[in-house]
Design an enzyme around this catalytic site. Sequence first.
Site, PDB file in Angstrom:
ATOM      1  N   ASP A 181      52.408 111.306  43.436  1.00 10.61           N
ATOM      2  CA  ASP A 181      53.453 111.034  44.112  1.00 10.61           C
ATOM      3  C   ASP A 181      54.391 112.131  44.572  1.00 10.61           C
ATOM      4  O   ASP A 181      55.241 112.703  43.796  1.00 10.61           O
ATOM      5  CB  ASP A 181      54.330 109.891  43.238  1.00 10.61           C
ATOM      6  CG  ASP A 181      53.637 108.681  43.167  1.00 10.61           C
ATOM      7  OD1 ASP A 181      52.941 108.339  43.691  1.00 10.61           O
ATOM      8  OD2 ASP A 181      54.192 108.040  41.712  1.00 10.61           O
ATOM      9  N   ASP A 222      50.504  97.013  43.606  1.00 12.57           N
ATOM     10  CA  ASP A 222      51.649  97.644  42.812  1.00 12.57           C
ATOM     11  C   ASP A 222      52.197  96.354  41.980  1.00 12.57           C
ATOM     12  O   ASP A 222      52.728  95.425  42.345  1.00 12.57           O
ATOM     13  CB  ASP A 222      52.664  98.263  43.790  1.00 12.57           C
ATOM     14  CG  ASP A 222      52.095  99.445  44.494  1.00 12.57           C
ATOM     15  OD1 ASP A 222      51.451 100.250  43.741  1.00 12.57           O
ATOM     16  OD2 ASP A 222      52.757  99.420  45.631  1.00 12.57           O
TER      17      ASP A 222
END
Length: 257
Positions: free
Chosen positions: A131, A12
Amino acid sequence: MTVALRIIPCLDVDAGRVVKGVNFQNLRDAGDPVELARRYSGEGADEITFLDISASADGRATMLDVVAATAEQVFVPLTVGGGVRSVDDVARLLAHGADKVGINTAAIADPDLLARVSDRFGNQVIVLSVDARRCPPGVSTASGYEVTTHGGRRSTGIDAIEWTIRAQELGAGEILLNSMDADGVGDGFDLEMLSQIRSHVGVPLIASGGAGTSDHFVSAARVGADAVLAASVFHFGTLTIHEVKQHLSSEGFPVRM
């Protein structure tokens, strides 16, 4: 022939550095993406995923120079996501070394983007990043799970199962299912959500969000995950890729050693 379960470290990236937090909050530095990618490639990662987590929220494209530098250091498939809004964005990422491209926020706004990318490059290039979270108060969906965008910052009210089914029909070649509730917590994957999505889609399913122990990887595999993605446990030395694969193998799951 049985397909080996894939173990995928996730980078990330925010402002050129790998970061990790809990539920995408309180981010802390985890290192240089190029160095980490090289390390994980050498340690036996089956693939590496690079997500520019602030690109969509900031309204900018993924950092191509960092992607290119990362791609030069790895010898396994590289998936890149973050800020992908068009077929041309996908083309640029592929030209800079990505093997697959993760699409999330833009597909919510323009679902036909998946079909256009699939028509040009094939569905094997598309990893739909979902998500998802359990519906908070005031939000209701048929499955009890909703899709979020912008790194979990925005509610959509879209049912997670319905969305993955539609995305598969439009051309998504894989589903990266990230539990926003479990992300970074280390208490295990959302097995109920994984199981529900698995029963509705036929493309490969990547479990993400919640890895804390090797047993968590096994549990995800048992409910049908084709691959398991993790970040914190690898970045901060809780587990190694080899340890995870050894444990999966001891539980009867095929892995590439």
